[in-house]
Design an enzyme around this catalytic site. Structure first.
Site: not given
Ligand code: HBI
Ligand code: FE
Length: 303
Positions: A222, A182, A177, A241
């Site tokens: 996202e 990203h 992912h 993804s």
């Molecule tokens: N942590 N490792 C990781 N990866 C993410 O994509 C991620 C996260 N923590 C929170 C988050 N994404 C989002 O859902 C938001 O809370 C920012």
């Molecule tokens: Fe993500």
């Protein structure tokens, strides 16, 4: 008085919010969702070997210090096969459903299918192209810490692979992912700036504002789509993804709504299968302007 350890989980509203001054001050250890114990509906729930490896890889993230190289992992043949299967499947859909910027960035990544790319190498590429860095993390990070990281042009990334029994599905972020969804887009200066603006708005934000910013993140970084030649093209990592989500979004049956970061945004969920609503940007240029104005209008509560 109260001792700090007894109230780690219930910080009172009046407690001053800590504003990190550097990435070192952003905690990369407080995880949400899956910790080392996987839930019953996780595809790796009954696989002890998988769970042990996930813990081992998670510990590499937990012990990583800013400035150190990210440890290189020797991925197993099973993990490499999963990586290859995902890339082969997704590549079929990118030309039709991904935005132009993703296609360019994906080409720049030049991913091999014979090995899983190393976070360290991708972090170096990012630093060169857009000034971003990758910091390894053991799982789903606390939203405030995750968003604060973006303010320091740091993307917290998992390093473990999803379970091989379900290559097209993961209930949590995994290295596929991050690397497919990203990292390519973070090579793009405008997407990187969208993420940076959300991060800046999160510094010192109230709990309520963190929740709102989590939704802004969700509907852009996202699950965002951008209008190109009259069609909504994917740039959000959760679409790009995902073998199922990219086809679902590309089929054009979900509702589209123009992103307005100032409005109350609808609640989202990790569990309801595919998204029924995607928020659109008219262009990346337009999105950057919108989020820059939005971020600079946020009141900061000072520590
Ligand atoms: N942590 N490792 C990781 N990866 C993410 O994509 C991620 C996260 N923590 C929170 C988050 N994404 C989002 O859902 C938001 O809370 C920012
Ligand atoms: Fe993500």
């Amino acid at each position: 008085g109260e001792d700090a350890a007894s109230r780690t989980d219930q910080t009172p509203q009046s407690e001053a919010i800590k504003i990190p001054r550097s990435i070192e001050e952003v905690d990369n250890g407080s995880l949400l969702g899956f910790g080392d114990d996987l839930a019953e509906d996780h595809p790796g729930y009954l696989d002890e070997e998988y769970k042990a490896r996930r813990v081992m890889i998670g510990n590499l993230g937990r012990s990583h210090k800013v400035g150190q190289e990210i440890p290189r992992l020797q991925y197993t043949d099973t993990e490499i096969a999963t990586w290859k299967e995902i890339l082969d499947s997704l590549e079929e859909f990118f030309p039709r459903f991904a935005c132009k910027e993703y296609l360019d960035a994906y080409a720049l990544c030049d991913f091999s299918k014979e090995e899983v790319p190393q976070l360290q190498d991708m972090s170096e590429l990012l630093q060169k192209q857009s000034g971003w860095s990758i910091r390894p993390v053991a799982g789903l990070l606390h939203p405030r810490d995750f968003l604060n990281g973006l303010a320091f042009k740091t993307f917290h990334s998992t390093q473990y692979m999803r379970h091989h029994s379900k290559p097209m599905y993961t209930p949590e972020p995994d290295v596929c992912h991050e690397l497919i969804g990203h990292v390519p887009m973070l090579l793009n200066p405008q997407y990187a700036q969208l993420a940076h603006e959300i991060g800046l708005a999160s510094l010192g934000a109230s709990e309520k504002d963190i929740w709102h910013l989590t939704k802004v993140y969700w509907y852009t970084i996202e699950f965002g789509v951008v209008m190109q030649e009259g069609e909504a093209k994917a740039f959000g990592a959760g679409i790009i993804s995902s073998y199922g989500e990219i086809q679902h979004q590309g089929a054009g049956k979900a509702t589209l709504q123009k992103l307005d970061p100032y409005s109350k945004l609808p609640k989202m969920s990790y569990k309801d299968g595919y998204q029924q609503l995607y928020m659109t940007l008219d262009s990346f240029e337009d999105g950057v302007k919108l989020l820059r104005n939005f971020a600079s209008s946020r009141p900061k509560s000072c520590a």
